[in-house]
Design a protein around this motif. Structure first.
Motif, short mmCIF file in Angstrom:
data_model
loop_
_atom_site.label_atom_id
_atom_site.label_comp_id
_atom_site.label_asym_id
_atom_site.label_seq_id
_atom_site.Cartn_x
_atom_site.Cartn_y
_atom_site.Cartn_z
N VAL A 190 0.82 -1.21 0.00
CA VAL A 190 0.00 0.00 0.00
C VAL A 190 0.86 1.26 0.00
O VAL A 190 2.06 1.21 0.27
CB VAL A 190 -0.92 0.05 1.24
N VAL A 191 0.18 2.39 -0.26
CA VAL A 191 0.75 3.72 -0.06
C VAL A 191 -0.27 4.51 0.76
O VAL A 191 -1.44 4.56 0.41
CB VAL A 191 1.00 4.45 -1.41
N THR B 293 -5.94 5.43 8.97
CA THR B 293 -5.20 5.86 7.80
C THR B 293 -5.77 5.22 6.54
O THR B 293 -5.92 4.00 6.48
CB THR B 293 -3.71 5.50 7.95
N GLY B 294 -6.07 6.06 5.57
CA GLY B 294 -6.49 5.58 4.26
C GLY B 294 -5.26 5.21 3.46
O GLY B 294 -4.29 5.97 3.39
N VAL B 295 -5.29 4.01 2.87
CA VAL B 295 -4.16 3.55 2.06
C VAL B 295 -4.68 3.04 0.72
O VAL B 295 -5.73 2.41 0.65
CB VAL B 295 -3.35 2.43 2.78
N LYS B 296 -3.94 3.35 -0.33
CA LYS B 296 -4.27 2.83 -1.66
C LYS B 296 -3.57 1.49 -1.82
O LYS B 296 -2.35 1.40 -1.64
CB LYS B 296 -3.84 3.79 -2.75
N VAL B 297 -4.32 0.47 -2.15
CA VAL B 297 -3.76 -0.88 -2.30
C VAL B 297 -3.14 -1.00 -3.70
O VAL B 297 -3.81 -0.80 -4.71
CB VAL B 297 -4.84 -1.96 -2.10
N ILE B 298 -1.87 -1.33 -3.72
CA ILE B 298 -1.13 -1.51 -4.97
C ILE B 298 -1.15 -2.98 -5.40
O ILE B 298 -1.38 -3.29 -6.56
CB ILE B 298 0.33 -1.03 -4.80
N TYR C 44 3.60 9.24 4.21
CA TYR C 44 2.89 9.47 2.95
C TYR C 44 3.85 9.30 1.77
O TYR C 44 5.00 9.74 1.83
CB TYR C 44 2.29 10.88 2.90
N GLY C 45 3.37 8.63 0.73
CA GLY C 45 4.16 8.46 -0.48
C GLY C 45 5.10 7.26 -0.47
O GLY C 45 5.65 6.91 -1.50
N GLU C 46 5.31 6.61 0.67
CA GLU C 46 6.17 5.43 0.74
C GLU C 46 5.31 4.18 0.66
O GLU C 46 4.17 4.16 1.10
CB GLU C 46 6.99 5.43 2.02
N GLU C 47 5.89 3.12 0.09
CA GLU C 47 5.17 1.85 -0.02
C GLU C 47 5.47 0.97 1.19
O GLU C 47 6.59 0.94 1.68
CB GLU C 47 5.60 1.11 -1.30
N TYR C 48 4.43 0.26 1.62
CA TYR C 48 4.53 -0.65 2.76
C TYR C 48 3.84 -1.96 2.45
O TYR C 48 2.85 -1.99 1.72
CB TYR C 48 3.85 -0.05 4.00
#
Length: 185
Positions: A31-32, A45-50, A90-94
């Protein structure tokens, strides 16, 4: 940035391992982080799933919400981190190890939670989140010293012993090798 850091609990349970982390998780995603709301005793926290590695593949390219076990006590001017957890940047992938939040049935009438896909970390600790940057983390805090959030804001996790940190980095290597197939030291 000047809030005093207060921590609670160890970074992980004694018997944690990469295989236990995978087995205990309903969902494993990359996510990001895109947004954060500070709540009483937690942050959402809202995260966009990659990418989806385990669980519902329909989550890919959607936004889900994750309770992060850290928060600011604005009145007391404290930053509280449970189980060595520090905010996603923010902006980092996890890569996150998650379970579905079990209380949606009770909260479905609350407009804040309605229409949100909400998760919590599988163990509700720092051991459930890994930055995909292949760098291994090397900062250990002293329990005898006071810290302000500005001093630790960039830390991936909050570890109070080299043993804790070594175990975290060992599992991080396995996570990155399994899910990203690469690591840079």
């Amino acid at each position: 940035m000047e809030y005093k850091v207060s921590g609670g609990g160890p970074l992980y349970e004694e018997d944690i391992s990469f295989s236990k982390l995978v087995a205990d998780s309903e969902v494993i995603v990359k996510v990001v982080a895109s947004e954060r709301k500070f709540l009483q005793g937690t942050s959402l926290t809202g995260v966009k799933v990659i990418s989806v590695y385990k669980g519902d593949s329909d989550l890919a390219n959607s936004t889900i919400y994750v309770f992060e076990p850290c928060y600011f006590d604005f009145e007391g001017r404290l930053f509280f981190a449970y189980g060595g957890y520090n905010f996603m940047k923010y902006g980092e992938e996890y890569i996150l190890f998650l379970k579905k939040w079990p209380y949606m049935d009770y909260m479905r009438y609350n407009p804040f939670y309605r229409n949100k896909d909400i998760y919590m970390l599988s163990h509700n600790r720092g051991i459930d989140k890994y930055c995909t940057a292949g760098v291994l983390f090397d900062k250990v805090l002293s329990r005898e010293q006071e810290y302000c959030y500005g001093q630790i804001a960039e830390y991936e996790v909050i570890a109070y012993s080299q043993e804790e940190l070594n175990k975290y980095n060992k599992i991080k290597k396995q996570v990155l090798e399994q899910f990203l197939n690469s690591i840079n030291n």
